[in-house]
Design a protein around this motif. Structure first.
Motif, PDB file in Angstrom:
ATOM      1  N   ASP A   1      44.105 -52.040  81.598  1.00 26.06           N
ATOM      2  CA  ASP A   1      44.609 -51.411  80.375  1.00 26.06           C
ATOM      3  C   ASP A   1      44.634 -49.895  80.464  1.00 26.06           C
ATOM      4  OD1 ASP A   1      44.982 -53.852  79.062  1.00 26.06           O
ATOM      5  OD2 ASP A   1      42.882 -53.912  78.423  1.00 26.06           O
ATOM      6  N   GLY A   2      44.056 -49.364  81.519  1.00 29.28           N
ATOM      7  CA  GLY A   2      44.009 -47.912  81.668  1.00 29.28           C
ATOM      8  C   GLY A   2      43.325 -47.568  82.974  1.00 29.28           C
ATOM      9  N   ALA A   3      42.844 -46.351  83.056  1.00 26.29           N
ATOM     10  CA  ALA A   3      42.142 -45.917  84.268  1.00 26.29           C
ATOM     11  C   ALA A   3      40.893 -46.770  84.477  1.00 26.29           C
ATOM     12  CB  ALA A   3      41.767 -44.444  84.144  1.00 26.29           C
ATOM     13  N   LEU A   4      40.523 -46.941  85.734  1.00 18.21           N
ATOM     14  CA  LEU A   4      39.343 -47.732  86.090  1.00 18.21           C
ATOM     15  C   LEU A   4      38.259 -46.832  86.658  1.00 18.21           C
ATOM     16  CD1 LEU A   4      40.961 -50.819  87.901  1.00 18.21           C
ATOM     17  CD2 LEU A   4      40.205 -50.656  85.512  1.00 18.21           C
ATOM     18  N   SER A   5      37.034 -47.070  86.223  1.00 20.93           N
ATOM     19  CA  SER A   5      35.899 -46.345  86.792  1.00 20.93           C
ATOM     20  C   SER A   5      35.572 -46.921  88.160  1.00 20.93           C
ATOM     21  CB  SER A   5      34.691 -46.471  85.879  1.00 20.93           C
ATOM     22  OG  SER A   5      34.214 -47.812  85.878  1.00 20.93           O
ATOM     23  N   LEU A   6      34.752 -46.203  88.897  1.00 23.36           N
ATOM     24  CA  LEU A   6      34.332 -46.687  90.212  1.00 23.36           C
ATOM     25  C   LEU A   6      33.610 -48.028  90.082  1.00 23.36           C
ATOM     26  CD1 LEU A   6      34.377 -45.918  93.200  1.00 23.36           C
ATOM     27  CD2 LEU A   6      32.155 -44.799  92.854  1.00 23.36           C
ATOM     28  N   GLY A   7      32.772 -48.159  89.065  1.00 20.70           N
ATOM     29  CA  GLY A   7      32.063 -49.406  88.857  1.00 20.70           C
ATOM     30  C   GLY A   7      33.009 -50.558  88.541  1.00 20.70           C
ATOM     31  N   GLN A   8      34.052 -50.296  87.742  1.00 17.08           N
ATOM     32  CA  GLN A   8      35.022 -51.338  87.419  1.00 17.08           C
ATOM     33  C   GLN A   8      35.804 -51.760  88.657  1.00 17.08           C
ATOM     34  OE1 GLN A   8      36.931 -49.044  84.277  1.00 17.08           O
ATOM     35  NE2 GLN A   8      36.356 -50.618  82.767  1.00 17.08           N
ATOM     36  N   ILE A   9      36.140 -50.800  89.501  1.00 19.95           N
ATOM     37  CA  ILE A   9      36.849 -51.136  90.743  1.00 19.95           C
ATOM     38  C   ILE A   9      35.972 -52.001  91.629  1.00 19.95           C
ATOM     39  CG2 ILE A   9      37.788 -50.171  92.886  1.00 19.95           C
ATOM     40  CD1 ILE A   9      38.750 -47.772  91.212  1.00 19.95           C
ATOM     41  N   ALA A  10      34.704 -51.642  91.744  1.00 19.69           N
ATOM     42  CA  ALA A  10      33.783 -52.436  92.561  1.00 19.69           C
ATOM     43  C   ALA A  10      33.663 -53.853  92.007  1.00 19.69           C
ATOM     44  CB  ALA A  10      32.417 -51.763  92.605  1.00 19.69           C
ATOM     45  N   THR A  11      33.585 -53.989  90.689  1.00 19.05           N
ATOM     46  CA  THR A  11      33.466 -55.315  90.075  1.00 19.05           C
ATOM     47  C   THR A  11      34.723 -56.140  90.294  1.00 19.05           C
ATOM     48  OG1 THR A  11      31.937 -54.496  88.382  1.00 19.05           O
ATOM     49  CG2 THR A  11      33.117 -56.540  87.892  1.00 19.05           C
ATOM     50  N   ARG A  12      35.880 -55.535  90.104  1.00 20.12           N
ATOM     51  CA  ARG A  12      37.144 -56.262  90.224  1.00 20.12           C
ATOM     52  C   ARG A  12      37.437 -56.678  91.665  1.00 20.12           C
ATOM     53  NH1 ARG A  12      41.941 -55.124  86.527  1.00 20.12           N
ATOM     54  NH2 ARG A  12      41.038 -55.051  84.443  1.00 20.12           N
ATOM     55  N   THR A  13      36.948 -55.911  92.630  1.00 18.24           N
ATOM     56  CA  THR A  13      37.235 -56.207  94.035  1.00 18.24           C
ATOM     57  C   THR A  13      36.132 -57.015  94.711  1.00 18.24           C
ATOM     58  OG1 THR A  13      36.224 -54.117  94.716  1.00 18.24           O
ATOM     59  CG2 THR A  13      38.605 -54.113  94.314  1.00 18.24           C
ATOM     60  N   GLY A  14      34.946 -57.014  94.122  1.00 21.72           N
ATOM     61  CA  GLY A  14      33.815 -57.660  94.769  1.00 21.72           C
ATOM     62  C   GLY A  14      33.196 -56.821  95.861  1.00 21.72           C
ATOM     63  N   LEU A  15      33.583 -55.549  95.951  1.00 19.06           N
ATOM     64  CA  LEU A  15      33.032 -54.644  96.953  1.00 19.06           C
ATOM     65  C   LEU A  15      31.743 -54.008  96.441  1.00 19.06           C
ATOM     66  CD1 LEU A  15      36.342 -52.783  97.898  1.00 19.06           C
ATOM     67  CD2 LEU A  15      35.189 -54.539  99.272  1.00 19.06           C
TER      68      LEU A  15
END
Length: 263
Positions: free
Chosen positions: A36-50
């Motif tokens: 829905d908008g910009a992603l934080s580093l934590g959100q990127i990690a959660t969405r990718t599983g990294l």
């Protein structure tokens, strides 16, 4: 529509030619799908599983290359302009889109309604060309927007050209969530529409994606006869009787498909 992101650690990772680090990098870009908008580093990690540290390194790399940028408020990251360069190159080099574009322009002038070209991708139809009318919303006009194969005129037309076993597989794997109060979610009702499309050579959908919309779809096959895309023509039920819409536009859409195939 939700797209299944690739798992960089999936079964394909066992292939000696598979570059897992590249796949993990691509998963960072795919994390922005349906955001829905910009992603934080934590959100990127959660969405990718990294891990957070792996996500940080990949985000830094994409920022250096220009594919990601810091959001205006400094609280996250968003995709940047070079992504559009890749989109442009895909559309420019796709042979079907290149053949279809001038024909779709002629069709839009003739029907004076919205004309779309969507590409078949299993559970979804992905819009590769959109020639909108005055009624469209912002997101509905964007190239790359996708809709479920199971509840669109183009999707029904595509399914009509597939073997029954493949139709069954699409229905078995589909979420079948209603997008409007009239969206068909019963598999047999969808099969009935597919059968009608097979008989008529086109599909007519009423208020499946948007209330008040009538849409007609005709599938585009490849040289082997397998459907790979569809033309959609969409109008307003406040201006069109559905059967009048069919009579007026089905021959024009079918002729456009024949022109694309012979181009």
């Amino acid at each position: 529509m939700q797209r299944k992101n690739h798992d960089p650690d999936g079964p394909q990772a066992e292939n000696a030619l598979f570059v897992q680090s590249l796949a993990r990098g691509m998963s960072v870009l795919e994390a922005f799908h349906d955001a829905d908008g910009a992603l934080s580093l934590g959100q990127i990690a959660t969405r990718t599983g990294l891990t957070r540290s792996a996500a940080q390194r990949l985000v830094h790399t994409f920022r250096t290359l220009g594919y990601l940028t810091l959001a205006e408020d400094g609280r996250g990251f968003r995709l940047d302009l070079p992504i559009l360069d890749l989109t442009h190159d895909y559309l420019r080099l796709n042979p079907l889109v290149r053949r279809a574009s001038p024909i779709l322009l002629d069709l839009r002038r003739n029907v004076r309604e919205r004309v779309d070209l969507s590409l078949f991708d299993g559970q979804r139809m992905v819009y590769a060309a959109r020639m909108q009318s005055k009624r469209e919303t912002f997101f509905a006009t964007l190239v790359g927007n996708s809709v479920p194969t199971t509840c669109t005129s183009g999707g029904w037309a595509v399914m009509a050209m597939l073997p029954p076993t493949e139709v069954d597989q699409i229905l078995d794997e589909a979420s079948l969530r209603p997008l409007t109060p009239r969206t068909l979610t019963d598999p047999q009702a969808i099969r009935d529409q597919v059968a009608l499309a097979r008989e008529a050579g086109h599909a007519l959908a009423l208020e499946q994606i948007l209330m008040g919309e009538v849409a007609l779809g005709v599938a585009i096959p490849d040289a082997s006869g397998r459907p790979i895309a569809a033309i959609h023509i969409a109008g307003s039920l406040s201006e069109w009787d559905p059967e009048e819409f069919r009579r007026r536009n089905a021959p024009l859409a079918a002729e456009a498909v024949r022109s694309i195939m012979s181009a």
